[in-house]
Enzyme design. Structure first.
Site, PDB file in Angstrom:
ATOM      1  N   GLY A 223       0.955  -1.389   0.007  1.00  0.00           N
ATOM      2  CA  GLY A 223      -0.373  -0.495  -0.101  1.00  0.00           C
ATOM      3  C   GLY A 223       1.288   1.264  -0.066  1.00  0.00           C
ATOM      4  N   LEU A 227       6.188   2.447   5.477  1.00  0.00           N
ATOM      5  CA  LEU A 227       6.252   1.682   6.528  1.00  0.00           C
ATOM      6  C   LEU A 227       6.189   0.987   5.037  1.00  0.00           C
ATOM      7  CD1 LEU A 227       6.578   0.388   8.355  1.00  0.00           C
ATOM      8  CD2 LEU A 227       4.615  -0.019   9.265  1.00  0.00           C
ATOM      9  N   GLU A 248      -2.188  -2.045  -6.467  1.00  0.00           N
ATOM     10  CA  GLU A 248      -3.436  -1.580  -6.886  1.00  0.00           C
ATOM     11  C   GLU A 248      -2.215   0.065  -7.146  1.00  0.00           C
ATOM     12  OE1 GLU A 248      -6.009   0.397  -4.433  1.00  0.00           O
ATOM     13  OE2 GLU A 248      -4.817   2.812  -4.758  1.00  0.00           O
ATOM     14  N   GLY A 346      -7.118   1.660  -1.496  1.00  0.00           N
ATOM     15  CA  GLY A 346      -7.234   0.005  -1.550  1.00  0.00           C
ATOM     16  C   GLY A 346      -7.834  -0.648  -0.627  1.00  0.00           C
TER      17      GLY A 346
HETATM   18  C1  LIG Z   1      -1.743   2.329  -2.128  1.00  0.00           C
HETATM   19  C2  LIG Z   1      -2.358   0.702  -2.556  1.00  0.00           C
HETATM   20  O1  LIG Z   1      -1.617  -0.040  -2.992  1.00  0.00           O
HETATM   21  S1  LIG Z   1      -4.451   0.387  -1.529  1.00  0.00           S
HETATM   22  C3  LIG Z   1      -3.972  -0.133  -0.582  1.00  0.00           C
HETATM   23  C4  LIG Z   1      -3.375   1.352   0.537  1.00  0.00           C
HETATM   24  N1  LIG Z   1      -3.554   2.401   0.369  1.00  0.00           N
HETATM   25  C5  LIG Z   1      -4.168   3.417   2.109  1.00  0.00           C
HETATM   26  O2  LIG Z   1      -4.034   2.104   2.918  1.00  0.00           O
HETATM   27  C6  LIG Z   1      -4.643   4.432   2.412  1.00  0.00           C
HETATM   28  C7  LIG Z   1      -4.632   4.461   3.395  1.00  0.00           C
HETATM   29  N2  LIG Z   1      -3.392   5.014   4.075  1.00  0.00           N
HETATM   30  C8  LIG Z   1      -2.423   5.807   3.408  1.00  0.00           C
HETATM   31  O3  LIG Z   1      -2.695   6.784   2.850  1.00  0.00           O
HETATM   32  C9  LIG Z   1      -1.408   5.575   4.768  1.00  0.00           C
HETATM   33  O4  LIG Z   1      -0.641   4.625   5.054  1.00  0.00           O
HETATM   34  C10 LIG Z   1      -0.716   6.098   5.440  1.00  0.00           C
HETATM   35  C11 LIG Z   1      -1.477   8.296   5.651  1.00  0.00           C
HETATM   36  C12 LIG Z   1      -2.051   5.992   6.421  1.00  0.00           C
HETATM   37  C13 LIG Z   1       0.495   6.736   6.016  1.00  0.00           C
HETATM   38  O5  LIG Z   1       1.495   6.693   5.039  1.00  0.00           O
HETATM   39  P1  LIG Z   1       2.634   7.528   4.994  1.00  0.00           P
HETATM   40  O6  LIG Z   1       2.702   8.844   3.640  1.00  0.00           O
HETATM   41  O7  LIG Z   1       3.747   6.933   5.828  1.00  0.00           O
HETATM   42  O8  LIG Z   1       2.692   8.621   5.986  1.00  0.00           O
HETATM   43  P2  LIG Z   1       2.669   9.531   7.023  1.00  0.00           P
HETATM   44  O9  LIG Z   1       4.157   9.200   7.912  1.00  0.00           O
HETATM   45  O10 LIG Z   1       4.533  11.478   6.003  1.00  0.00           O
HETATM   46  O11 LIG Z   1       1.959  10.522   8.080  1.00  0.00           O
HETATM   47  C14 LIG Z   1       1.187  11.804   6.561  1.00  0.00           C
HETATM   48  C15 LIG Z   1       0.196  12.348   7.545  1.00  0.00           C
HETATM   49  O12 LIG Z   1      -0.211  12.080   8.802  1.00  0.00           O
HETATM   50  C16 LIG Z   1       0.374  12.176  10.096  1.00  0.00           C
HETATM   51  N3  LIG Z   1       0.112  11.306  10.975  1.00  0.00           N
HETATM   52  C17 LIG Z   1       0.818   9.754  10.760  1.00  0.00           C
HETATM   53  N4  LIG Z   1       0.135   8.843  11.264  1.00  0.00           N
HETATM   54  C18 LIG Z   1      -0.445  10.051  12.768  1.00  0.00           C
HETATM   55  C19 LIG Z   1      -0.832   9.271  13.772  1.00  0.00           C
HETATM   56  N5  LIG Z   1      -0.958   8.496  14.214  1.00  0.00           N
HETATM   57  N6  LIG Z   1      -1.904  10.362  14.041  1.00  0.00           N
HETATM   58  C20 LIG Z   1      -1.833  11.812  13.550  1.00  0.00           C
HETATM   59  N7  LIG Z   1      -1.394  12.096  12.301  1.00  0.00           N
HETATM   60  C21 LIG Z   1      -0.723  11.094  11.718  1.00  0.00           C
HETATM   61  C22 LIG Z   1       1.630  12.667   9.865  1.00  0.00           C
HETATM   62  O13 LIG Z   1       1.990  13.537  10.736  1.00  0.00           O
HETATM   63  C23 LIG Z   1       1.511  13.623   8.307  1.00  0.00           C
HETATM   64  O14 LIG Z   1       1.441  14.673   8.569  1.00  0.00           O
HETATM   65  P3  LIG Z   1       1.609  16.265   7.405  1.00  0.00           P
HETATM   66  O15 LIG Z   1       1.721  15.676   6.629  1.00  0.00           O
HETATM   67  O16 LIG Z   1       0.222  17.004   8.201  1.00  0.00           O
HETATM   68  O17 LIG Z   1       2.492  16.251   8.864  1.00  0.00           O
HETATM   69  C1  LIG Z   2      -5.069   7.312  -4.776  1.00  0.00           C
HETATM   70  C2  LIG Z   2      -5.830   6.064  -4.336  1.00  0.00           C
HETATM   71  C3  LIG Z   2      -4.504   5.414  -3.410  1.00  0.00           C
HETATM   72  C4  LIG Z   2      -4.548   4.258  -2.165  1.00  0.00           C
HETATM   73  O1  LIG Z   2      -5.039   3.561  -2.484  1.00  0.00           O
HETATM   74  O2  LIG Z   2      -4.082   4.256  -1.400  1.00  0.00           O
END
Ligand SMILES: CC(=O)SCCNC(=O)CCNC(=O)[C@H](O)C(C)(C)COP(=O)(O)OP(=O)(O)OC[C@H]1O[C@@H](n2cnc3c(N)ncnc32)[C@H](O)[C@@H]1OP(=O)(O)O
Ligand SMILES: CCCC(=O)O
Length: 451
Positions: A223, A227, A248, A346
């Site tokens: 994803g 991480l 994805e 996703g």
């Molecule tokens: C894409 C595919 O193949 S499909 C499936 C994957 N898609 C998903 O999982 C969608 C949802 N997941 C995500 O968007 C990401 O995995 C995330 C946001 C959970 C983590 O992504 P990362 O890029 O590692 O996050 P990152 O550590 O840079 O944090 C992003 C923001 O969230 C904030 N944040 C992260 N963790 C926390 C937390 N526990 N509490 C508060 N804020 C947080 C960070 O401070 C940062 O904010 P900022 O840029 O305004 O300072």
């Molecule tokens: C654009 C959608 C990316 C995700 O699945 O996290």
């Protein structure tokens, strides 16, 4: 009659225009759709923004902006342009927090049917690769929902960027010139990249049991976020064999696995010998690997993210990340309170799909704590309950594996007290006593839990 190259070239010249002329296709009240992420238009966005004073009530939908959008920057009060977003980048979440943008909730697998069945698209504007000899513009790094979007659009404008890689596809990866209304050229504009960042010590601790749980021949999904990518890089350094991917998002970690000889895609039950993806985002090295590579296949998102498709592949290992999880197993990967950080994307699609796969594992990996950049305060990412207003990305009924640097637990099938016990066992030790206290208060603890 068979059309030849000269016919397409002539049509190209007829449809070729300037960005300023092309955006005259936009009329008051229109819904305008930008291609996603690396396919967002650059020149067309600027030309549309320049019409701010003469247009009224233009709604723009976009996804994960990798650089500032002129329609947002020129109109923070949203007098002309109301921008909404399918998945937030860092830029988008700042705009959203300032009230300059809104979020559109969706499961990513549904986006094509949302276009087909529900939405109006008056004008679609997308960046594409150069036209080929058959009159097709490849969608480049974002197949995703692009075909459904352009098929629904009343007018299609393509911004041709010769730097866009040509992504060979299984399906829905290109548009023919006869379906395009206007063409503008954008030579010399770089396709946005994001650098690969190696993980830290905590990432390595999280990755260890995950890598150990992956069998040879597994099919992987990684994803979005730091991480999953760094876990992927550790898989590249393992001695696993014949891995495949159906993901994805295609990220640098897959290129690293390929370079290290881990990836062959030959053990996959579906699309054997092909690495399947729906969009790609990463470094220039990744884009060079993808360009014209017949061992990779771009497919629309409603195929790639369909849990029924994912579930057909044995040993499907999905690794995603999140913001926090509560003691009931509800996962939020997209907001903290009402503050929209990202999107469902996703995540739920793959969590469900991996559960259906024989031998599959849907893993949500996260650090056990988060330290706020401004205040320096550290909090547990495993919380008694989600904060008020936080969006549930994975309902507790779907959540399976959760991994932190303290281990990996499977919540599926567990009662609320078992979930609390399992989750507290992988919480940061500094927060465990407080979590137990809260679990007791919520009556999801039992005296024998604490070891
Ligand atoms: C894409 C595919 O193949 S499909 C499936 C994957 N898609 C998903 O999982 C969608 C949802 N997941 C995500 O968007 C990401 O995995 C995330 C946001 C959970 C983590 O992504 P990362 O890029 O590692 O996050 P990152 O550590 O840079 O944090 C992003 C923001 O969230 C904030 N944040 C992260 N963790 C926390 C937390 N526990 N509490 C508060 N804020 C947080 C960070 O401070 C940062 O904010 P900022 O840029 O305004 O300072
Ligand atoms: C654009 C959608 C990316 C995700 O699945 O996290």
């Amino acid at each position: 009659m068979v059309n030849d190259v000269s016919e397409w070239t002539e049509m190209y010249q007829q449809k070729l225009t300037t960005p300023e002329e092309a955006v005259k296709l936009v009329k008051d009240g229109d819904w305008v759709e930008y291609g996603m992420t690396t396919s967002q238009p650059v020149l067309l966005d600027a030309a549309l923004a320049a019409r701010k004073e003469e247009l009224k009530d233009i709604k723009v939908r976009e996804t994960m902006s990798l650089f500032p959008r002129k329609v947002v920057e020129c109109d923070p009060m949203r007098d002309t342009f109301t921008v909404s977003n399918w998945h937030m980048s860092g830029y988008d979440r700042k705009a959203c927090a300032q009230g300059a943008m809104n979020f559109s909730p969706m499961c990513f697998r549904n986006q094509p049917s949302i276009y087909r069945d529900l939405l109006d698209v008056d004008v679609a504007m997308i960046t594409v690769a150069s036209m080929d000899g058959h009159g097709y513009f490849n969608f480049g790094l974002c197949a995703a929902a692009t075909e459904a979007m352009v098929q629904k659009a009343k007018k299609v404008i393509v911004e041709v960027n010769p730097n866009m890689p040509r992504c060979l596809g299984g399906l829905g990866e290109a548009i023919h010139i006869s379906d395009v209304d206007a063409i503008v050229e954008a030579p010399g504009i770089a396709i946005p990249t994001i650098p690969f960042v190696a993980g830290d010590e905590i990432d390595a601790m999280i990755a260890k049991p995950i890598v150990e749980a992956i069998p040879d021949g597994a099919t992987l999904q990684l994803g979005i976020g730091g991480l999953p990518n760094s876990v992927g890089a550790m898989i590249a350094k393992s001695d696993l064999k014949d891995l495949g991917f159906h993901t994805e998002m295609l990220v640098d970690a897959f290129y690293l696995m390929y370079k290290e000889g881990r990836l062959t895609n030959k053990a996959k039950r579906l699309n054997r010998n092909k690495g399947v993806y729906s969009f790609a985002l990463g470094s220039q090295k990744l884009y060079d690997w993808i360009d014209d590579n017949p061992s990779l296949a771009a497919f629309p998102i409603d195929y790639v993210n369909d849990p029924a498709v994912i579930g057909q592949m044995d040993n499907f290992i999905s690794i995603n990340s999140c913001i926090e999880v509560d003691l009931f197993g509800q996962v939020s990967a997209e907001s903290k309170g009402p503050h929209q950080i990202s999107g469902t994307g996703g995540q739920l699609d793959f969590t469900d799909g991996a559960y259906r796969s024989r031998g599959g594992k849907g893993i949500i990996a996260m650090h056990s704590t988060h330290t706020d950049k401004k205040s320096g305060v550290t909090t547990s990412n495993i919380c008694p309950t989600l904060a008020q207003g936080t969006t549930v990305t994975d309902p507790r009924s779907q959540t399976c594996w959760i991994a932190t640097e303290y281990g990996m637990v499977n919540l599926m099938g567990k009662s609320t007290w078992e979930r609390a016990e399992a989750l507290i066992s992988i919480a940061h030790p500094d927060f465990r006593d407080e979590l137990i206290k809260k679990a007791e208060e919520m009556k999801i603890w039992r005296y024998s839990n604490k070891k």
